[in-house]
Motif scaffolding. Structure first.
Motif, PDB file in Angstrom:
ATOM      1  N   ILE A 155      35.738  33.905  46.568  1.00  0.00           N
ATOM      2  CA  ILE A 155      36.836  33.353  47.896  1.00  0.00           C
ATOM      3  C   ILE A 155      36.234  34.330  49.275  1.00  0.00           C
ATOM      4  CG2 ILE A 155      39.185  33.044  48.054  1.00  0.00           C
ATOM      5  CD1 ILE A 155      40.021  33.105  44.931  1.00  0.00           C
ATOM      6  N   VAL A 156      36.280  35.249  48.935  1.00  0.00           N
ATOM      7  CA  VAL A 156      36.308  36.255  50.227  1.00  0.00           C
ATOM      8  C   VAL A 156      34.922  35.954  50.390  1.00  0.00           C
ATOM      9  CG1 VAL A 156      36.282  38.768  50.856  1.00  0.00           C
ATOM     10  CG2 VAL A 156      37.347  38.076  48.977  1.00  0.00           C
ATOM     11  N   LYS A 157      33.336  36.568  50.270  1.00  0.00           N
ATOM     12  CA  LYS A 157      31.963  36.007  50.729  1.00  0.00           C
ATOM     13  C   LYS A 157      32.353  34.421  51.138  1.00  0.00           C
ATOM     14  CE  LYS A 157      29.516  38.693  47.689  1.00  0.00           C
ATOM     15  NZ  LYS A 157      29.004  40.018  49.122  1.00  0.00           N
ATOM     16  N   ALA A 158      33.074  33.257  50.671  1.00  0.00           N
ATOM     17  CA  ALA A 158      32.731  32.386  51.724  1.00  0.00           C
ATOM     18  C   ALA A 158      33.724  32.179  52.645  1.00  0.00           C
ATOM     19  CB  ALA A 158      32.452  31.167  50.251  1.00  0.00           C
ATOM     20  N   GLY A 159      34.670  33.012  52.520  1.00  0.00           N
ATOM     21  CA  GLY A 159      35.959  32.392  53.950  1.00  0.00           C
ATOM     22  C   GLY A 159      35.929  34.043  54.385  1.00  0.00           C
ATOM     23  N   MET A 160      34.999  34.767  54.842  1.00  0.00           N
ATOM     24  CA  MET A 160      35.300  36.148  55.571  1.00  0.00           C
ATOM     25  C   MET A 160      35.819  35.620  57.185  1.00  0.00           C
ATOM     26  SD  MET A 160      34.871  38.508  54.477  1.00  0.00           S
ATOM     27  CE  MET A 160      34.288  39.735  55.635  1.00  0.00           C
ATOM     28  N   PRO A 161      34.797  34.717  57.582  1.00  0.00           N
ATOM     29  CA  PRO A 161      35.559  33.970  58.947  1.00  0.00           C
ATOM     30  C   PRO A 161      37.024  34.082  59.152  1.00  0.00           C
ATOM     31  CG  PRO A 161      33.876  33.331  58.625  1.00  0.00           C
ATOM     32  CD  PRO A 161      34.076  33.294  57.413  1.00  0.00           C
ATOM     33  N   HIS A 162      37.319  33.126  57.950  1.00  0.00           N
ATOM     34  CA  HIS A 162      39.523  32.519  57.757  1.00  0.00           C
ATOM     35  C   HIS A 162      39.967  33.686  57.445  1.00  0.00           C
ATOM     36  CE1 HIS A 162      37.708  28.376  57.688  1.00  0.00           C
ATOM     37  NE2 HIS A 162      36.759  28.598  56.898  1.00  0.00           N
ATOM     38  N   PHE A 163      39.411  35.029  56.541  1.00  0.00           N
ATOM     39  CA  PHE A 163      40.393  36.151  56.218  1.00  0.00           C
ATOM     40  C   PHE A 163      40.505  36.949  57.955  1.00  0.00           C
ATOM     41  CE2 PHE A 163      38.959  35.102  52.146  1.00  0.00           C
ATOM     42  CZ  PHE A 163      40.480  35.757  51.388  1.00  0.00           C
ATOM     43  N   GLN A 164      39.391  36.792  58.314  1.00  0.00           N
ATOM     44  CA  GLN A 164      39.421  37.112  59.485  1.00  0.00           C
ATOM     45  C   GLN A 164      40.456  36.773  60.743  1.00  0.00           C
ATOM     46  OE1 GLN A 164      34.919  36.671  60.395  1.00  0.00           O
ATOM     47  NE2 GLN A 164      34.587  39.034  59.592  1.00  0.00           N
ATOM     48  N   LYS A 165      40.322  35.460  60.648  1.00  0.00           N
ATOM     49  CA  LYS A 165      41.280  34.631  61.202  1.00  0.00           C
ATOM     50  C   LYS A 165      42.925  35.236  61.055  1.00  0.00           C
ATOM     51  CE  LYS A 165      42.886  30.366  63.670  1.00  0.00           C
ATOM     52  NZ  LYS A 165      42.635  28.624  63.856  1.00  0.00           N
ATOM     53  N   LEU A 166      42.921  35.328  59.941  1.00  0.00           N
ATOM     54  CA  LEU A 166      44.429  35.317  59.427  1.00  0.00           C
ATOM     55  C   LEU A 166      44.916  36.519  59.209  1.00  0.00           C
ATOM     56  CD1 LEU A 166      46.246  33.685  57.801  1.00  0.00           C
ATOM     57  CD2 LEU A 166      45.178  34.601  55.458  1.00  0.00           C
ATOM     58  N   TYR A 167      43.750  37.759  59.620  1.00  0.00           N
ATOM     59  CA  TYR A 167      44.418  39.336  59.655  1.00  0.00           C
ATOM     60  C   TYR A 167      44.245  39.631  60.634  1.00  0.00           C
ATOM     61  CZ  TYR A 167      46.088  38.556  54.829  1.00  0.00           C
ATOM     62  OH  TYR A 167      46.482  38.584  53.217  1.00  0.00           O
ATOM     63  N   GLY A 168      43.184  39.362  61.132  1.00  0.00           N
ATOM     64  CA  GLY A 168      42.210  40.538  62.399  1.00  0.00           C
ATOM     65  C   GLY A 168      43.830  40.123  63.336  1.00  0.00           C
ATOM     66  N   SER A 169      44.508  40.327  64.097  1.00  0.00           N
ATOM     67  CA  SER A 169      45.504  40.607  64.901  1.00  0.00           C
ATOM     68  C   SER A 169      46.383  41.750  64.544  1.00  0.00           C
ATOM     69  CB  SER A 169      46.796  39.543  64.808  1.00  0.00           C
ATOM     70  OG  SER A 169      47.401  38.734  64.303  1.00  0.00           O
TER      71      SER A 169
END
Length: 326
Positions: A205-219
């Motif tokens: 889940i994480v490896k393929a979704g890194m950009p989504h996780f970064q957007k979700l948690y970045g701020s």
């Protein structure tokens, strides 16, 4: 701060939602049919069941209307009427009622209905971590009304996931380490991970979704005073001092604090929660205690919710194990 969302303009999703009564405070879709996982092809995604969660303010009214529009979606409990369906939804497990294996336009869909109040409770306090845990991972928000309490709870849930993960990680770690830890929260203690689930599911889940996780948690990471976020390097450093860990423990959701207290405090002592968390903060195994607390929440809710799912699935209950996979 609003919940970072992954907008979708898909006509298909809008058409699915148009089939339901429209008094929905939050609707999202998620899972392997929506987000590609490592080792999964686009063709395989198209064969997976589509998962939806719908939050509604008044489940009894919503099921009354949905029984008129989509009676065939329900198992034998449809003959018992909306009052019983609402009681089944609200009485046990994660307070979610699922209709599953619903055919729509050549696909199979599953949708869970939860009251807005129960969702907010889970997001803020991790009462069951069932839907709150699903929202730790990237989802596609399809409907989100202007309920400010719900919006604040969605963000609070993400912050709590970060805090719990910090306590379970070493002083220095990568973004991927963090997102793997966060994603694993809602699978921790889930019996389904022992009876057929792919053990590499979380990493995929994480490896393929890194950009989504970064957007979700970045701020959230940029604003968090407990961590040094080296975004360019994808590295983080967290305060692992007893003082830092105590601050993090005190910020955890109420149910998790209670589970940690039950693990540490011998029966009959009834010490103050703050005193117990201060003790845990100084324990070298602090992260393990937090992990055990999370597992205790998930274990209970996943067992009861899955048992309830067998009842509500009716004749479909033996057709696919994907019915109960989050």
């Amino acid at each position: 701060m609003n919940l970072p969302t992954l907008p979708t303009t898909s006509v298909f999703y809008r058409r699915v939602l148009s089939q339901f009564p429209q008094d929905i405070s939050l609707a999202f879709t998620y899972g392997s049919a929506v987000f590609r996982q490592s080792g999964t092809t686009q063709g395989q995604m198209g064969n997976n069941m589509l998962d939806f969660v719908l939050a509604v303010d008044d489940p009894h009214t919503w099921h009354t209307l949905n029984l008129k529009q989509n009676r065939q979606h329900y198992s034998f409990v449809r003959f018992m009427g909306p009052s019983l369906i609402s009681r089944i939804q609200n009485s046990h497990g994660a307070e979610v009622y699922y209709n599953t294996l619903v055919p729509y336009d050549g696909r199979m869909i599953k949708y869970g209905v939860i009251s807005t109040a129960a969702l907010i409770e889970d997001l803020l306090h991790w009462k069951t971590l069932y839907v709150a845990g699903r929202l730790h991972k990237p989802v596609k928000i399809l409907i989100q009304n202007e309920n400010t309490k719900l919006q604040a709870a969605l963000v609070s849930n993400l912050k709590s996931a970060v805090t719990a993960a910090f306590l379970m990680l070493p002083e220095s770690f990568s973004e991927e380490d963090l997102f793997v830890q966060i994603t694993g929260l809602s699978y921790s203690g889930d019996f389904r991970m022992l009876i057929g689930e792919d053990k590499s599911k979380v990493l995929n889940i994480v490896k393929a979704g890194m950009p989504h996780f970064q957007k979700l948690y970045g701020s959230i990471l940029q604003e968090c005073p407990q961590v040094v976020y080296k975004q360019a390097q994808g590295r983080l450093e967290v305060d692992k001092s007893p003082e830092g860990q105590f601050t993090q423990l005190m910020a955890l959701p109420r149910t998790l604090q209670q589970k940690i207290t039950e693990l540490v405090d011998p029966p009959g002592k009834n010490r103050d929660v703050e005193d117990i968390l201060l003790q845990v903060a100084q324990d070298p195994d602090c992260g393990m205690v937090v992990q055990q607390g999370v597992s205790a929440i998930v274990r209970s809710s996943s067992l009861i919710q899955s048992a309830k799912g067998i009842l509500t699935a009716g004749k479909h209950c033996c057709l696919t194990r994907h019915e109960f996979v989050r």
